[in-house]
Design an enzyme around this catalytic site. Structure first.
Site, PDB file in Angstrom:
ATOM      1  N   GLN A  97      -3.642   2.886  -1.269  1.00  0.00           N
ATOM      2  CA  GLN A  97      -2.276   2.300  -1.998  1.00  0.00           C
ATOM      3  C   GLN A  97      -2.145   0.830  -2.413  1.00  0.00           C
ATOM      4  OE1 GLN A  97       0.702   1.685   1.442  1.00  0.00           O
ATOM      5  NE2 GLN A  97      -0.333   3.399   2.101  1.00  0.00           N
ATOM      6  N   HIS A  99       1.512  -1.503  -3.772  1.00  0.00           N
ATOM      7  CA  HIS A  99       2.786  -1.981  -4.074  1.00  0.00           C
ATOM      8  C   HIS A  99       3.285  -2.721  -5.109  1.00  0.00           C
ATOM      9  CE1 HIS A  99       3.054  -0.108   0.162  1.00  0.00           C
ATOM     10  NE2 HIS A  99       2.164  -0.948   0.524  1.00  0.00           N
ATOM     11  N   GLU A 117       3.257  -7.800   1.907  1.00  0.00           N
ATOM     12  CA  GLU A 117       3.213  -7.467   3.454  1.00  0.00           C
ATOM     13  C   GLU A 117       2.461  -8.321   4.085  1.00  0.00           C
ATOM     14  OE1 GLU A 117       2.496  -3.137   2.448  1.00  0.00           O
ATOM     15  OE2 GLU A 117       0.947  -3.561   3.837  1.00  0.00           O
ATOM     16  N   HIS A 174      -4.817  -1.571  -1.222  1.00  0.00           N
ATOM     17  CA  HIS A 174      -5.211  -1.685   0.364  1.00  0.00           C
ATOM     18  C   HIS A 174      -5.133  -0.427   1.191  1.00  0.00           C
ATOM     19  CE1 HIS A 174      -0.765  -2.089   0.102  1.00  0.00           C
ATOM     20  NE2 HIS A 174      -0.711  -1.361   1.189  1.00  0.00           N
ATOM     21  N   ARG A 194       0.286   5.668  -4.235  1.00  0.00           N
ATOM     22  CA  ARG A 194      -0.873   6.006  -3.865  1.00  0.00           C
ATOM     23  C   ARG A 194      -1.701   6.344  -4.936  1.00  0.00           C
ATOM     24  NH1 ARG A 194       1.945  10.733  -1.364  1.00  0.00           N
ATOM     25  NH2 ARG A 194       2.795   9.514   0.594  1.00  0.00           N
TER      26      ARG A 194
HETATM   27 ZN    ZN Z   1       1.121  -1.084   2.309  1.00  0.00          ZN
END
Ligand code: ZN
Length: 319
Positions: A97, A99, A117, A174, A194
């Site tokens: 995935q 972001h 993240e 990642h 995804r």
């Molecule tokens: Zn993630």
């Protein structure tokens, strides 16, 4: 709001096809299913806001407290609480995935934040791996490899060990691999694109939705390994590792051994107990804390003290 004690939070759990039972087995949580993938320990996100467990705000959700008692957060600005802290149990591989950043998330998803993240590896099986980045050197090559399903050539796999830390800026391809338990500190966002889900199907034979076009739009090409340099320092009762200081957050690993007294050196702190037990106290409060607890040290708690043997993940917003 006068509150000289931490805000303890009741975690929200998420069932995931890749989840397992380690959140119960290792952390003692009362999980709702045998495939529980995520414990949202500190969350004000609309998809799973945590409830306050103690004090005058008991029963309120963190997003309500953020809205109504901003003095507890040093009057930090922003419509939405900025961070989200989770513990993940990947019993199977997560989907590959990516972001979006803030600008894309706001424009395309109506989300307040994009998602940068970071991960602290709590535990993993020997031989466990992550997917972190990719090997394409241009957008056309990236697109071609996705369209041709050349996943083995495209995706960059790296072996991992407990105690490692990874910073994952928005735009990074990642995936967390099977047999991995992590603590994730992230921007408060729930937007995931995804790219690849190993062609898996659920119990009804359906594949999960992919977001190929959006993934191509937001991915960083070529992949860039972010640079950061953890800093270790020691003082009476504390060994601190400042893991990262980034645009959105600073994250620390604290090992308390004995008594550690300090002033609150931030507007507020987010704290998760990874292992051990002890006490957190201030001039007029004292609370027992143990593995699996999540709490916020508010602005009003200007001095505090930890006592015991505790391994903590601590973070603060850099807004
Ligand atoms: Zn993630």
């Amino acid at each position: 709001m006068y509150q000289h004690e931490p805000l303890f939070l009741k975690p929200e759990f998420k069932d995931r096809i890749w989840g397992g039972t380690k959140l119960k087995d290792l952390f003692g949580y009362d999980i709702p299913s045998e495939t529980t993938g995520e414990c949202w320990g500190i969350s004000a996100h609309q998809n799973g806001p945590c409830e306050i467990k103690n004090g005058p705000l008991e029963g309120k959700k963190l997003n309500e407290v953020w809205e109504d008692h901003r003095n507890l957060f040093g009057d930090e600005e922003g419509e939405h609480f900025p961070l989200l802290v989770k513990i993940l149990d990947a019993n199977r591989d997560l989907s590959v995935q990516v972001h979006p950043d803030d600008t894309y998330a706001r424009a395309e998803e109506g989300e307040a934040y994009g998602k940068t993240e970071c991960w602290y590896i709590i535990d993993c099986d020997s031989g466990a791996e992550l997917i972190f980045g990719h090997h394409a050197t241009s957008k056309s090559q990236f697109t071609e490899m996705i369209d041709n399903g050349q996943w083995g050539d495209l995706l960059r796999r790296i072996p991992i060990e407990p105690g490692q830390f990874y910073f994952v800026p928005s735009g990074t391809i990642h995936a967390i691999g099977a047999g991995t338990m992590i603590l994730e500190t992230q921007q408060s966002s729930d937007t995931t694109y995804r790219v690849y889900d190993y062609d898996r199907t659920d119990d009804k034979g359906n594949k999960r939705e992919l977001h190929i076009e959006r993934s191509k739009e937001v991915s960083t090409i070529p992949h860039v390994d972010p640079e950061f340099h953890p800093v270790v320092s020691e003082e009476e009762g504390l060994k601190e590792t400042k893991l990262i200081e980034a645009t959105y957050f600073t994250v620390y690993h604290w090992e308390v051994d004995g008594v550690y007294s300090t002033d609150l050196d931030a507007r507020y702190l987010l704290v998760s107990v990874l292992s051990g037990e002890g006490e957190i106290s201030s001039a007029d409060s004292s609370h027992f804390v143990k593995q699996g607890d999540h709490f916020i040290i508010p602005s009003t708690m200007t001095e505090f003290e930890f006592e015991g043997e505790l391994e903590l993940m601590v973070s603060k917003s850099n807004k």
